[in-house]
Design an enzyme around this catalytic site. Structure first.
Site, PDB file in Angstrom:
ATOM      1  N   GLY A  92     -32.007 -25.688  66.916  1.00 36.77           N
ATOM      2  CA  GLY A  92     -32.408 -26.188  65.593  1.00 36.77           C
ATOM      3  C   GLY A  92     -33.871 -26.592  65.613  1.00 36.77           C
ATOM      4  N   PRO A 150     -25.296 -30.518  56.284  1.00 36.86           N
ATOM      5  CG  PRO A 150     -25.391 -28.529  55.076  1.00 36.86           C
ATOM      6  CD  PRO A 150     -25.442 -29.078  56.472  1.00 36.86           C
ATOM      7  CG  PHE A 189     -32.471 -44.303  64.343  1.00 33.71           C
ATOM      8  CD1 PHE A 189     -31.481 -44.651  63.426  1.00 33.71           C
ATOM      9  CD2 PHE A 189     -32.131 -44.270  65.685  1.00 33.71           C
ATOM     10  CE1 PHE A 189     -30.193 -44.973  63.832  1.00 33.71           C
ATOM     11  CE2 PHE A 189     -30.839 -44.589  66.112  1.00 33.71           C
ATOM     12  CZ  PHE A 189     -29.867 -44.941  65.184  1.00 33.71           C
ATOM     13  CG  LEU A 210     -22.522 -41.660  59.614  1.00 33.70           C
ATOM     14  CD1 LEU A 210     -21.028 -41.469  59.342  1.00 33.70           C
ATOM     15  CD2 LEU A 210     -23.319 -40.631  58.823  1.00 33.70           C
ATOM     16  CB  ALA A 237     -24.760 -46.838  54.795  1.00 35.41           C
ATOM     17  CG  PHE A 238     -26.853 -51.761  56.432  1.00 39.11           C
ATOM     18  CD1 PHE A 238     -25.579 -51.240  56.586  1.00 39.11           C
ATOM     19  CD2 PHE A 238     -27.029 -53.132  56.523  1.00 39.11           C
ATOM     20  CE1 PHE A 238     -24.482 -52.068  56.822  1.00 39.11           C
ATOM     21  CE2 PHE A 238     -25.949 -53.975  56.762  1.00 39.11           C
ATOM     22  CZ  PHE A 238     -24.670 -53.446  56.911  1.00 39.11           C
ATOM     23  CB  CYS A 289     -30.552 -38.094  55.860  1.00 34.61           C
ATOM     24  SG  CYS A 289     -30.949 -36.676  56.894  1.00 34.61           S
ATOM     25  CD  GLN A 301     -26.643 -37.400  46.740  1.00 35.96           C
ATOM     26  OE1 GLN A 301     -27.492 -37.904  46.011  1.00 35.96           O
ATOM     27  NE2 GLN A 301     -26.050 -36.266  46.447  1.00 35.96           N
TER      28      GLN A 301
HETATM   29  N1  LIG Z   1     -34.775 -34.709  58.295  1.00 41.00           N
HETATM   30  C1  LIG Z   1     -34.794 -35.909  58.837  1.00 41.00           C
HETATM   31  O1  LIG Z   1     -35.717 -36.690  58.632  1.00 41.00           O
HETATM   32  C2  LIG Z   1     -33.678 -36.389  59.722  1.00 41.00           C
HETATM   33  C3  LIG Z   1     -32.551 -35.597  59.937  1.00 41.00           C
HETATM   34  N2  LIG Z   1     -31.559 -36.051  60.762  1.00 41.00           N
HETATM   35  C4  LIG Z   1     -30.391 -35.205  61.050  1.00 41.00           C
HETATM   36  O2  LIG Z   1     -30.803 -34.161  61.946  1.00 41.00           O
HETATM   37  C5  LIG Z   1     -30.091 -32.957  61.676  1.00 41.00           C
HETATM   38  C6  LIG Z   1     -31.079 -31.830  61.433  1.00 41.00           C
HETATM   39  O3  LIG Z   1     -31.829 -32.147  60.279  1.00 41.00           O
HETATM   40  P1  LIG Z   1     -33.139 -31.317  59.886  1.00 41.00           P
HETATM   41  O4  LIG Z   1     -33.960 -31.078  61.108  1.00 41.00           O
HETATM   42  O5  LIG Z   1     -33.740 -32.017  58.731  1.00 41.00           O
HETATM   43  O6  LIG Z   1     -32.466 -29.926  59.433  1.00 41.00           O
HETATM   44  P2  LIG Z   1     -33.184 -28.523  59.148  1.00 41.00           P
HETATM   45  O7  LIG Z   1     -32.337 -27.816  58.174  1.00 41.00           O
HETATM   46  O8  LIG Z   1     -34.636 -28.746  58.872  1.00 41.00           O
HETATM   47  O9  LIG Z   1     -33.099 -27.768  60.571  1.00 41.00           O
HETATM   48  C7  LIG Z   1     -31.916 -27.318  61.140  1.00 41.00           C
HETATM   49  C8  LIG Z   1     -32.184 -25.965  61.810  1.00 41.00           C
HETATM   50  O10 LIG Z   1     -31.034 -25.577  62.578  1.00 41.00           O
HETATM   51  C9  LIG Z   1     -30.957 -24.158  62.559  1.00 41.00           C
HETATM   52  N3  LIG Z   1     -29.621 -23.722  62.955  1.00 41.00           N
HETATM   53  C10 LIG Z   1     -28.455 -23.958  62.313  1.00 41.00           C
HETATM   54  N4  LIG Z   1     -27.425 -23.425  63.016  1.00 41.00           N
HETATM   55  C11 LIG Z   1     -27.955 -22.844  64.113  1.00 41.00           C
HETATM   56  C12 LIG Z   1     -27.392 -22.145  65.223  1.00 41.00           C
HETATM   57  N5  LIG Z   1     -26.069 -21.965  65.340  1.00 41.00           N
HETATM   58  N6  LIG Z   1     -28.231 -21.670  66.174  1.00 41.00           N
HETATM   59  C13 LIG Z   1     -29.566 -21.869  66.070  1.00 41.00           C
HETATM   60  N7  LIG Z   1     -30.158 -22.536  65.056  1.00 41.00           N
HETATM   61  C14 LIG Z   1     -29.353 -23.022  64.074  1.00 41.00           C
HETATM   62  C15 LIG Z   1     -31.313 -23.809  61.122  1.00 41.00           C
HETATM   63  O11 LIG Z   1     -31.729 -22.456  61.020  1.00 41.00           O
HETATM   64  C16 LIG Z   1     -32.441 -24.826  60.830  1.00 41.00           C
HETATM   65  O12 LIG Z   1     -33.731 -24.267  61.064  1.00 41.00           O
HETATM   66  C17 LIG Z   1     -29.165 -33.267  60.505  1.00 41.00           C
HETATM   67  O13 LIG Z   1     -27.905 -33.622  61.007  1.00 41.00           O
HETATM   68  C18 LIG Z   1     -29.818 -34.475  59.853  1.00 41.00           C
HETATM   69  O14 LIG Z   1     -28.869 -35.283  59.210  1.00 41.00           O
HETATM   70  C19 LIG Z   1     -31.656 -37.238  61.429  1.00 41.00           C
HETATM   71  C20 LIG Z   1     -32.765 -38.034  61.270  1.00 41.00           C
HETATM   72  C21 LIG Z   1     -33.856 -37.665  60.405  1.00 41.00           C
HETATM   73  O1  LIG Z   2     -31.544 -39.804  58.772  1.00 39.64           O
HETATM   74  C1  LIG Z   2     -32.589 -39.536  58.209  1.00 39.64           C
HETATM   75  O2  LIG Z   2     -32.826 -38.438  57.684  1.00 39.64           O
HETATM   76  C2  LIG Z   2     -33.676 -40.543  58.065  1.00 39.64           C
HETATM   77  O3  LIG Z   2     -33.553 -41.060  56.716  1.00 39.64           O
HETATM   78  C3  LIG Z   2     -34.564 -41.991  56.352  1.00 39.64           C
HETATM   79  O4  LIG Z   2     -35.837 -41.388  56.468  1.00 39.64           O
HETATM   80  P1  LIG Z   2     -36.452 -40.465  55.296  1.00 39.64           P
HETATM   81  O5  LIG Z   2     -35.381 -40.044  54.361  1.00 39.64           O
HETATM   82  O6  LIG Z   2     -37.243 -39.424  55.983  1.00 39.64           O
HETATM   83  O7  LIG Z   2     -37.499 -41.406  54.557  1.00 39.64           O
HETATM   84  P2  LIG Z   2     -37.455 -42.923  54.014  1.00 39.64           P
HETATM   85  O8  LIG Z   2     -38.772 -43.524  54.275  1.00 39.64           O
HETATM   86  O9  LIG Z   2     -36.285 -43.651  54.504  1.00 39.64           O
HETATM   87  O10 LIG Z   2     -37.348 -42.710  52.448  1.00 39.64           O
HETATM   88  C4  LIG Z   2     -36.168 -42.198  51.856  1.00 39.64           C
HETATM   89  C5  LIG Z   2     -36.290 -42.275  50.350  1.00 39.64           C
HETATM   90  O11 LIG Z   2     -36.246 -43.626  49.915  1.00 39.64           O
HETATM   91  C6  LIG Z   2     -37.371 -43.915  49.101  1.00 39.64           C
HETATM   92  N1  LIG Z   2     -37.749 -45.326  49.310  1.00 39.64           N
HETATM   93  C7  LIG Z   2     -37.958 -45.820  50.566  1.00 39.64           C
HETATM   94  C8  LIG Z   2     -38.278 -47.135  50.754  1.00 39.64           C
HETATM   95  C9  LIG Z   2     -38.392 -48.005  49.649  1.00 39.64           C
HETATM   96  O12 LIG Z   2     -38.678 -49.219  49.754  1.00 39.64           O
HETATM   97  N2  LIG Z   2     -38.181 -47.485  48.400  1.00 39.64           N
HETATM   98  C10 LIG Z   2     -37.853 -46.169  48.205  1.00 39.64           C
HETATM   99  O13 LIG Z   2     -37.654 -45.746  47.050  1.00 39.64           O
HETATM  100  C11 LIG Z   2     -38.433 -42.923  49.544  1.00 39.64           C
HETATM  101  O14 LIG Z   2     -39.404 -42.731  48.559  1.00 39.64           O
HETATM  102  C12 LIG Z   2     -37.585 -41.696  49.799  1.00 39.64           C
HETATM  103  O15 LIG Z   2     -37.318 -40.998  48.610  1.00 39.64           O
HETATM  104  C13 LIG Z   2     -34.519 -43.184  57.314  1.00 39.64           C
HETATM  105  O16 LIG Z   2     -35.578 -44.081  56.990  1.00 39.64           O
HETATM  106  C14 LIG Z   2     -34.651 -42.714  58.765  1.00 39.64           C
HETATM  107  O17 LIG Z   2     -34.512 -43.826  59.645  1.00 39.64           O
HETATM  108  C15 LIG Z   2     -33.566 -41.682  59.056  1.00 39.64           C
HETATM  109  O18 LIG Z   2     -33.717 -41.186  60.378  1.00 39.64           O
END
Ligand SMILES: NC(=O)C1=CN([C@@H]2O[C@H](COP(=O)(O)OP(=O)(O)OC[C@H]3O[C@@H](n4cnc5c(N)ncnc54)[C@H](O)[C@@H]3O)[C@@H](O)[C@H]2O)C=CC1
Ligand SMILES: O=C(O)[C@H]1O[C@H](OP(=O)(O)OP(=O)(O)OC[C@H]2O[C@@H](n3ccc(=O)[nH]c3=O)[C@H](O)[C@@H]2O)[C@H](O)[C@@H](O)[C@@H]1O
Length: 463
Positions: A17, A101, A170, A225, A229-230, A280, A282
């Protein structure tokens, strides 16, 4: 719960990924651990090609500082590849960082996480791994997913063995590199102390031991999670209070400052806005809701579900009040949309509040002039479900706020990009159709300057 570390390091890490998490996370591990070879693999060839683009400004993920980290390590001990099985076979540690998702159909549709990518990648690991492999859940997963991952791996060929760890991420987008380099904590869940030691030894290169927390697998999965949520709950709470401020004459910024000064509450995540977006919050809350219902905890499920309901309401509320202030109709009117990303400093639009607000306004027949420094026209077209166009119920991406404002009845500030905080309001107001409005859904614009330029101003949470 904390740990001191002196375990051997893995020699080769593979991350499945190459997304917003896999790419930046592995880049920082490679940067901090030059002795480890890190290969990030993905089935998406275009994404891998973008990670390998010689022009670092064209990496598929925009994050401040990411280009420098990738520039230091790529080709040295950081590699991006589509050769998934080959990289797994060579690795002694494999991260699963694939997308999770919300399910769109079948059992749990609309709430449960779709684990098909996790399952597929676990099956590939079971097939391709050699010898002993530590498998690390980096994706955000429903509590007890490790059981399924273990079952899939356990069904593999004899002569292979696996340890499964949970190591949720995180980082927040826009600040990913800083979050990865200076994490509040690193969480490692597992039931194999030796495997936990190996992963902890990787992080110990730059994270102090007291910040490396160990838990059992289920606590680790559930902590991720719960953290989201918090955080989301705080945003819905302050957005609910913002609406109440607007009705009563209070000012949400003053309220947030006053309550945030209480050290038990703290000042962070109290910024009222157009509702939370991002891939994430929602999905993770809905997943929590689904799991609570599964375990018969209806009241707990309803409590967390309300956080998402309030968020959706907030987005529709903003679109509605724009229409109301513009004499009850926006049909054929030009509206400038300032910001389309779900927050500043990212090109990510997943669940961006701008999408729901823009869709509502398009439905009302508005012509939207969208400005965003990082989001592409193609992405906006996908999000809005229609290509760029002209006339009633259309949208266009334009290069500057001034161009968006030309002939517009209103500007809607939806993403807090730095450049929107210091605009030349005199010049902007001069090209708008009067009476003109600024709807500041982030509370970031220079309100006094906008008013001085003759604009009517609505600001989130201002009574
Ligand atoms: N985006 C963020 O800020 C955060 C995301 N997470 C979690 O991390 C995970 C990944 O999130 P993102 O990086 O945002 O997703 P993303 O959609 O940007 O990346 C996931 C990648 O995995 C690849 N993939 C899927 N199945 C595959 C397979 N079988 N073999 C090889 N590649 C494969 C897809 O093609 C895609 O490029 C999710 O569970 C998300 O909830 C956690 C913290 C922060
Ligand atoms: O699991 C995840 O994907 C990540 O989700 C959030 O990170 P992210 O969604 O990248 O960004 P945030 O800074 O948390 O903002 C989320 C949304 O809340 C909004 N937000 C944030 C803070 C605030 O005070 N008010 C507010 O409306 C932001 O504009 C944005 O739309 C968490 O902050 C990360 O710790 C977590 O790893």
């Amino acid at each position: 719960m904390t740990t001191a570390v002196s375990a051997p390091l893995p020699q080769r890490i593979c991350c499945i990924g190459a997304g917003y998490v896999g790419g930046p996370t592995m880049a920082v591990i490679a940067d901090r651990c030059p002795a480890i070879t890190v290969t990030v693999v993905d089935l998406n060839a275009a994404r891998i090609a973008a990670w390998n683009d010689p022009d670092l400004s064209r990496l598929p993920v925009y994050e401040p500082g990411l280009d420098q980290v990738v520039g230091r390590c790529r080709g040295r001990n950081l590699f991006f590849s589509t050769a998934v099985e080959e990289a797994i076979a060579a690795a002694d540690m494999v991260f699963l960082s694939v997308n999770t998702p919300t399910k769109t159909r079948g059992l749990g549709a609309g709430q449960a996480s779709d684990l098909k990518w996790v399952e597929a990648s676990a099956r590939t690991v079971a097939k391709a791994a050699q010898g002993h492999t530590i498998v690390v859940e980096k994706s955000t997963l429903p509590v007890r997913t490790a059981e399924a991952v273990k079952a899939i791996l356990g069904a593999g060929v004899a002569g292979k063995s696996f340890s499964v760890l949970s190591n949720p991420e995180f980082l927040a987008e826009g600040t990913a590199i800083g979050d990865l380099e200076h994490p509040d904590r690193v969480l490692i869940g597992g039931d194999d102390p030796a495997a936990i030691d190996v992963l902890a030894a990787v992080y110990a290169h730059w994270v102090s031991p007291e910040r490396i927390l160990r838990t059992n697998l289920w606590s680790s999965e559930l902590s991720k999670l719960t953290a989201n949520a918090f955080l989301a709950q705080r945003i819905s709470s302050i957005n609910g209070i913002a609406a109440f401020c607007e009705a009563t004459g209070a000012d949400v910024r003053e309220v947030a400052r006053a309550i945030g000064a209480d050290s038990r509450i703290g000042p962070k995540f109290l910024q009222a806005g157009p509702g939370f977006g991002g891939s994430c919050f929602q999905k993770d809350i809905l997943n929590l809701v689904y799991l609570c219902r599964h375990y018969g905890l209806e009241e707990v499920a309803a409590y967390w579900e309300q956080v998402v309901r309030l968020n959706t309401w907030q987005q529709h509320r903003i679109a509605r009040l724009v229409v109301t202030r513009l004499f009850g109709t926006v049909t054929g009117k030009r509206l400038a949309i300032l910001g389309f990303a779900f927050k500043a400093d990212t090109n990510d639009t997943r669940e961006s509040p701008a999408i729901r607000i823009a869709r509502d306004l398009l439905e009302e027949g508005a012509q939207l002039m969208i400005v965003d420094p990082k989001v592409s026209e193609r992405q906006i077209g996908l999000d809005l479900g229609q290509p760029a166009g002209e006339g009633e119920g259309s949208w266009r991406l334009v290069a500057s706020v001034e161009a968006a404002a030309l002939g517009a009845d209103a500007l809607l500030l939806l993403t807090e990009w730095e450049q929107f905080a210091a605009l030349d309001w005199m010049a902007i107001a001069a090209v708008m159709r009067q009476p003109a409005w600024l709807f500041d859904a982030r509370g970031r614009a220079d309100e006094a300057a906008a008013r001085a330029a003759g604009l009517n101003v609505w600001r989130i949470g201002q009574g």
